[in-house]
Every structure is written in C-alpha cells, then in structure tokens.
Design a protein around this motif. Structure first.
Motif, PDB file in Angstrom:
ATOM      1  N   LYS A  68      39.306  57.282  38.300  1.00  0.00           N
ATOM      2  CA  LYS A  68      39.200  55.934  37.759  1.00  0.00           C
ATOM      3  C   LYS A  68      40.233  55.763  36.671  1.00  0.00           C
ATOM      4  O   LYS A  68      40.610  56.733  36.005  1.00  0.00           O
ATOM      5  CB  LYS A  68      37.795  55.683  37.177  1.00  0.00           C
ATOM      6  CG  LYS A  68      36.673  55.696  38.186  1.00  0.00           C
ATOM      7  CD  LYS A  68      35.334  55.415  37.502  1.00  0.00           C
ATOM      8  CE  LYS A  68      34.183  55.422  38.498  1.00  0.00           C
ATOM      9  NZ  LYS A  68      32.880  55.133  37.824  1.00  0.00           N
ATOM     10  N   TRP A  69      40.693  54.535  36.465  1.00  0.00           N
ATOM     11  CA  TRP A  69      41.624  54.254  35.380  1.00  0.00           C
ATOM     12  C   TRP A  69      41.491  52.796  34.966  1.00  0.00           C
ATOM     13  O   TRP A  69      40.983  51.970  35.716  1.00  0.00           O
ATOM     14  CB  TRP A  69      43.062  54.579  35.784  1.00  0.00           C
ATOM     15  CG  TRP A  69      43.646  53.723  36.857  1.00  0.00           C
ATOM     16  CD1 TRP A  69      44.494  52.661  36.705  1.00  0.00           C
ATOM     17  CD2 TRP A  69      43.457  53.855  38.283  1.00  0.00           C
ATOM     18  NE1 TRP A  69      44.841  52.128  37.913  1.00  0.00           N
ATOM     19  CE2 TRP A  69      44.222  52.838  38.897  1.00  0.00           C
ATOM     20  CE3 TRP A  69      42.719  54.738  39.082  1.00  0.00           C
ATOM     21  CZ2 TRP A  69      44.246  52.675  40.278  1.00  0.00           C
ATOM     22  CZ3 TRP A  69      42.758  54.560  40.456  1.00  0.00           C
ATOM     23  CH2 TRP A  69      43.516  53.550  41.036  1.00  0.00           C
ATOM     24  N   THR A  70      41.919  52.516  33.754  1.00  0.00           N
ATOM     25  CA  THR A  70      41.836  51.162  33.216  1.00  0.00           C
ATOM     26  C   THR A  70      43.234  50.578  33.088  1.00  0.00           C
ATOM     27  O   THR A  70      44.160  51.258  32.619  1.00  0.00           O
ATOM     28  CB  THR A  70      41.147  51.156  31.840  1.00  0.00           C
ATOM     29  OG1 THR A  70      39.819  51.658  31.989  1.00  0.00           O
ATOM     30  CG2 THR A  70      41.086  49.749  31.265  1.00  0.00           C
ATOM     31  N   ALA A  71      43.402  49.333  33.503  1.00  0.00           N
ATOM     32  CA  ALA A  71      44.695  48.642  33.429  1.00  0.00           C
ATOM     33  C   ALA A  71      44.578  47.436  32.502  1.00  0.00           C
ATOM     34  O   ALA A  71      43.601  46.687  32.575  1.00  0.00           O
ATOM     35  CB  ALA A  71      45.141  48.192  34.817  1.00  0.00           C
ATOM     36  N   GLU A  72      45.565  47.285  31.643  1.00  0.00           N
ATOM     37  CA  GLU A  72      45.644  46.109  30.787  1.00  0.00           C
ATOM     38  C   GLU A  72      46.299  44.971  31.579  1.00  0.00           C
ATOM     39  O   GLU A  72      47.292  45.180  32.274  1.00  0.00           O
ATOM     40  CB  GLU A  72      46.466  46.410  29.533  1.00  0.00           C
ATOM     41  CG  GLU A  72      45.851  47.466  28.632  1.00  0.00           C
ATOM     42  CD  GLU A  72      44.567  46.978  27.975  1.00  0.00           C
ATOM     43  OE1 GLU A  72      44.463  45.764  27.689  1.00  0.00           O
ATOM     44  OE2 GLU A  72      43.677  47.822  27.747  1.00  0.00           O
ATOM     45  N   ILE A  73      45.750  43.780  31.470  1.00  0.00           N
ATOM     46  CA  ILE A  73      46.263  42.615  32.192  1.00  0.00           C
ATOM     47  C   ILE A  73      46.850  41.613  31.203  1.00  0.00           C
ATOM     48  O   ILE A  73      46.168  41.164  30.283  1.00  0.00           O
ATOM     49  CB  ILE A  73      45.144  41.933  33.007  1.00  0.00           C
ATOM     50  CG1 ILE A  73      44.460  42.925  33.946  1.00  0.00           C
ATOM     51  CG2 ILE A  73      45.699  40.739  33.786  1.00  0.00           C
ATOM     52  CD1 ILE A  73      45.344  43.507  35.019  1.00  0.00           C
ATOM     53  N   ARG A  74      48.115  41.286  31.392  1.00  0.00           N
ATOM     54  CA  ARG A  74      48.735  40.219  30.626  1.00  0.00           C
ATOM     55  C   ARG A  74      48.419  38.888  31.308  1.00  0.00           C
ATOM     56  O   ARG A  74      48.174  38.852  32.519  1.00  0.00           O
ATOM     57  CB  ARG A  74      50.253  40.427  30.558  1.00  0.00           C
ATOM     58  CG  ARG A  74      50.668  41.674  29.814  1.00  0.00           C
ATOM     59  CD  ARG A  74      52.125  41.998  30.028  1.00  0.00           C
ATOM     60  NE  ARG A  74      53.013  40.918  29.633  1.00  0.00           N
ATOM     61  CZ  ARG A  74      54.339  40.947  29.785  1.00  0.00           C
ATOM     62  NH1 ARG A  74      54.920  41.995  30.356  1.00  0.00           N
ATOM     63  NH2 ARG A  74      55.081  39.928  29.395  1.00  0.00           N
ATOM     64  N   PRO A  75      48.418  37.780  30.564  1.00  0.00           N
ATOM     65  CA  PRO A  75      48.184  36.483  31.207  1.00  0.00           C
ATOM     66  C   PRO A  75      49.209  36.251  32.332  1.00  0.00           C
ATOM     67  O   PRO A  75      50.379  36.609  32.198  1.00  0.00           O
ATOM     68  CB  PRO A  75      48.382  35.477  30.072  1.00  0.00           C
ATOM     69  CG  PRO A  75      48.174  36.261  28.822  1.00  0.00           C
ATOM     70  CD  PRO A  75      48.680  37.640  29.118  1.00  0.00           C
ATOM     71  N   PHE A  76      48.755  35.662  33.426  1.00  0.00           N
ATOM     72  CA  PHE A  76      49.651  35.365  34.548  1.00  0.00           C
ATOM     73  C   PHE A  76      49.084  34.200  35.340  1.00  0.00           C
ATOM     74  O   PHE A  76      47.991  33.707  35.058  1.00  0.00           O
ATOM     75  CB  PHE A  76      49.855  36.603  35.431  1.00  0.00           C
ATOM     76  CG  PHE A  76      48.650  37.020  36.238  1.00  0.00           C
ATOM     77  CD1 PHE A  76      48.567  36.745  37.601  1.00  0.00           C
ATOM     78  CD2 PHE A  76      47.588  37.715  35.644  1.00  0.00           C
ATOM     79  CE1 PHE A  76      47.462  37.132  38.355  1.00  0.00           C
ATOM     80  CE2 PHE A  76      46.479  38.109  36.391  1.00  0.00           C
ATOM     81  CZ  PHE A  76      46.417  37.831  37.743  1.00  0.00           C
ATOM     82  N   LEU A  77      49.836  33.753  36.309  1.00  0.00           N
ATOM     83  CA  LEU A  77      49.407  32.678  37.196  1.00  0.00           C
ATOM     84  C   LEU A  77      49.165  33.240  38.585  1.00  0.00           C
ATOM     85  O   LEU A  77      49.918  34.095  39.058  1.00  0.00           O
ATOM     86  CB  LEU A  77      50.477  31.581  37.272  1.00  0.00           C
ATOM     87  CG  LEU A  77      50.823  30.858  35.974  1.00  0.00           C
ATOM     88  CD1 LEU A  77      52.054  29.979  36.171  1.00  0.00           C
ATOM     89  CD2 LEU A  77      49.652  30.014  35.506  1.00  0.00           C
ATOM     90  N   LEU A  78      48.120  32.756  39.246  1.00  0.00           N
ATOM     91  CA  LEU A  78      47.819  33.184  40.608  1.00  0.00           C
ATOM     92  C   LEU A  78      47.495  31.968  41.449  1.00  0.00           C
ATOM     93  O   LEU A  78      46.786  31.065  41.001  1.00  0.00           O
ATOM     94  CB  LEU A  78      46.636  34.156  40.615  1.00  0.00           C
ATOM     95  CG  LEU A  78      46.305  34.820  41.955  1.00  0.00           C
ATOM     96  CD1 LEU A  78      47.459  35.723  42.402  1.00  0.00           C
ATOM     97  CD2 LEU A  78      45.016  35.631  41.863  1.00  0.00           C
ATOM     98  N   ALA A  79      48.016  31.948  42.661  1.00  0.00           N
ATOM     99  CA  ALA A  79      47.784  30.811  43.552  1.00  0.00           C
ATOM    100  C   ALA A  79      46.298  30.636  43.837  1.00  0.00           C
ATOM    101  O   ALA A  79      45.563  31.611  44.020  1.00  0.00           O
ATOM    102  CB  ALA A  79      48.550  30.999  44.861  1.00  0.00           C
ATOM    103  N   ARG A  80      45.872  29.390  43.883  1.00  0.00           N
ATOM    104  CA  ARG A  80      44.466  29.081  44.129  1.00  0.00           C
ATOM    105  C   ARG A  80      44.040  29.514  45.534  1.00  0.00           C
ATOM    106  O   ARG A  80      42.871  29.855  45.768  1.00  0.00           O
ATOM    107  CB  ARG A  80      44.243  27.579  43.954  1.00  0.00           C
ATOM    108  CG  ARG A  80      42.800  27.161  43.846  1.00  0.00           C
ATOM    109  CD  ARG A  80      42.670  25.683  43.512  1.00  0.00           C
ATOM    110  NE  ARG A  80      43.237  25.333  42.228  1.00  0.00           N
ATOM    111  CZ  ARG A  80      42.599  25.442  41.055  1.00  0.00           C
ATOM    112  NH1 ARG A  80      41.360  25.903  41.026  1.00  0.00           N
ATOM    113  NH2 ARG A  80      43.188  25.099  39.934  1.00  0.00           N
ATOM    114  N   TYR A  81      44.991  29.501  46.476  1.00  0.00           N
ATOM    115  CA  TYR A  81      44.707  29.847  47.874  1.00  0.00           C
ATOM    116  C   TYR A  81      45.740  30.865  48.382  1.00  0.00           C
ATOM    117  O   TYR A  81      46.850  30.951  47.846  1.00  0.00           O
ATOM    118  CB  TYR A  81      44.811  28.612  48.779  1.00  0.00           C
ATOM    119  CG  TYR A  81      44.057  27.407  48.295  1.00  0.00           C
ATOM    120  CD1 TYR A  81      42.670  27.317  48.437  1.00  0.00           C
ATOM    121  CD2 TYR A  81      44.722  26.346  47.696  1.00  0.00           C
ATOM    122  CE1 TYR A  81      41.977  26.199  48.007  1.00  0.00           C
ATOM    123  CE2 TYR A  81      44.040  25.217  47.255  1.00  0.00           C
ATOM    124  CZ  TYR A  81      42.662  25.154  47.407  1.00  0.00           C
ATOM    125  OH  TYR A  81      41.975  24.050  46.971  1.00  0.00           O
TER     126      TYR A  81
END
Length: 214
Positions: free
Chosen positions: A19-32
């Motif tokens: 197991k490992w933990t990842a830091e997430i920076r703000p980003f945009l993701l397509a709704r579909y």
C-alpha cells in the motif's frame, strides 16, 4: 471539466501486497469518458455511426488515447503534454503543460471515490452499467447517477486508461486501466480495482477520459 480539489489517496497492489499514499494536486477531470462523437470530431474522421455519438469510444489503445490528448490540446491552442519518440516506445509527460492528458492512477481513484470510503460511491445498479444491467452492450454516457463530485461513469460502462506503468520490472510497458465496464461482474466495478495491459491493447469495453493540470 470538473475541478478536483487537492488531497491524498491510499492505493494498493494486491498482487505485491503493498500500500502507498499519493498526494493529489488540484486538477481538472472530464465529467464523462471521451465519446465516439468527440473522438471522431477531433480526429476529423468518421469511424462510427451517428447512433453511437454519445457512447464512450472503445477499442482505443493507450497510444491512441495519448495521441488524442495531444491533438485536442493542439486544436485548442494549448501546449501538448506528451512527447513521443520516433519509434513510439518512449512517452514523456510534461506535467506543467496546460494541455490535455490522461489522469494518473492516483488521480483517477481519488476522483472516483470523491470523498466516499466504500468500494463504490453508491449503489452499483444506480451508478454503473455492468454485467447485470447492461444487456451486454455499452451505453450512452451520463445515463447513470454521478458521484458526489459530479463525475459520471467512473464505474462501469467502460474501463479507462490511466497514465501509469503497472510494474515495469515484471510487465514492462504495461499500463493501468480502471473502473470496470458493462461486461464486468460487480466485483470488477470498484474504485480500487486495477487492471493492466500492453499500451497497444484495445477491446470493446476499454476507453478513456481526459484530465488537465491547473
């Protein structure tokens, strides 16, 4: 595109039992997921019938998904994310680019869970097309309930390519895909379910959605 806030997510590899933990920076993701209509329009081709326009595009390899991201960026006057070697074997991502790209595996899982803690973000029959309710076929995007962040079809309908290599020492260039599909049993449609294949692989229940760095 949906704004995904910063945070962190725990990932696991059941095969290697880590197991490992990842830091997430703000980003945009397509709704579909990318649809047939979008894919054909950006590629200036007609590969499909008009009846398929709102369905996720499938039979797309990881390499084709990368190419679509770069082409979409070019058409919108953005800096492309991906540099590809002449033989197509080496792909480098510019994470500071303002263009389109595939989500990382960590970004995908974080966005899929959308603050929830279960294997799915809701009752599967309501949020996903899968083996029991799909009638053996892909469905138009956005016809099941979204997750709490307004993202549709994160589970079921089609698997989605991610950027990451799975385990280079064992599987070489194999890339990860996530989310389950219309052909999967319930256990295959979960936020932490991982699959992988060669980047040239394509099949009728595998597509992708685009992401974008801030």
């Amino acid at each position: 595109m949906v704004e995904i806030p910063a945070g962190e997510v725990e990932l696991r590899d059941d095969r290697r039992k880590i197991k490992w933990t990842a830091e997430i920076r703000p980003f945009l993701l397509a709704r579909y997921p990318v649809t047939v209509g979008q894919y054909d329009t950006i590629n200036e081709q007609i590969r499909h019938t008009s009846d398929d326009e709102l369905k996720p595009v499938v039979n797309i390899s990881w390499h084709e998904a990368i190419s679509f991201c770069n082409l979409l960026s070019q058409k919108e006057g953005l800096k492309v994310c991906y540099s590809v070697s002449s033989d197509g074997e080496q792909v480098i991502c510019d994470w500071e680019s303002n263009g389109y790209r595939l989500p990382t595996e960590a970004e995908w899982q974080y966005a899929c869970k959308a603050g929830t803690t279960g294997y799915t973000y809701g009752e599967l029959d309501k949020i996903a097309w899968f083996e029991i309710n799909s009638e053996g076929k892909v469905h138009e995007v956005g016809t099941r309930e979204p997750n709490p962040w307004g993202l549709y079809d994160m589970l079921g309908n089609v698997w989605e390519w991610c950027w990451d290599v799975y385990d280079e020492k064992v599987y070489g260039s194999y890339r990860i895909f996530r989310g389950g599909s219309w052909a999967e049993e319930e256990r295959g449609c979960g936020a932490t379910c991982r699959r992988r294949s060669h980047p040239t692989f394509c099949i009728d229940d595998l597509g992708f959605r685009v992401a974008k760095s801030f």
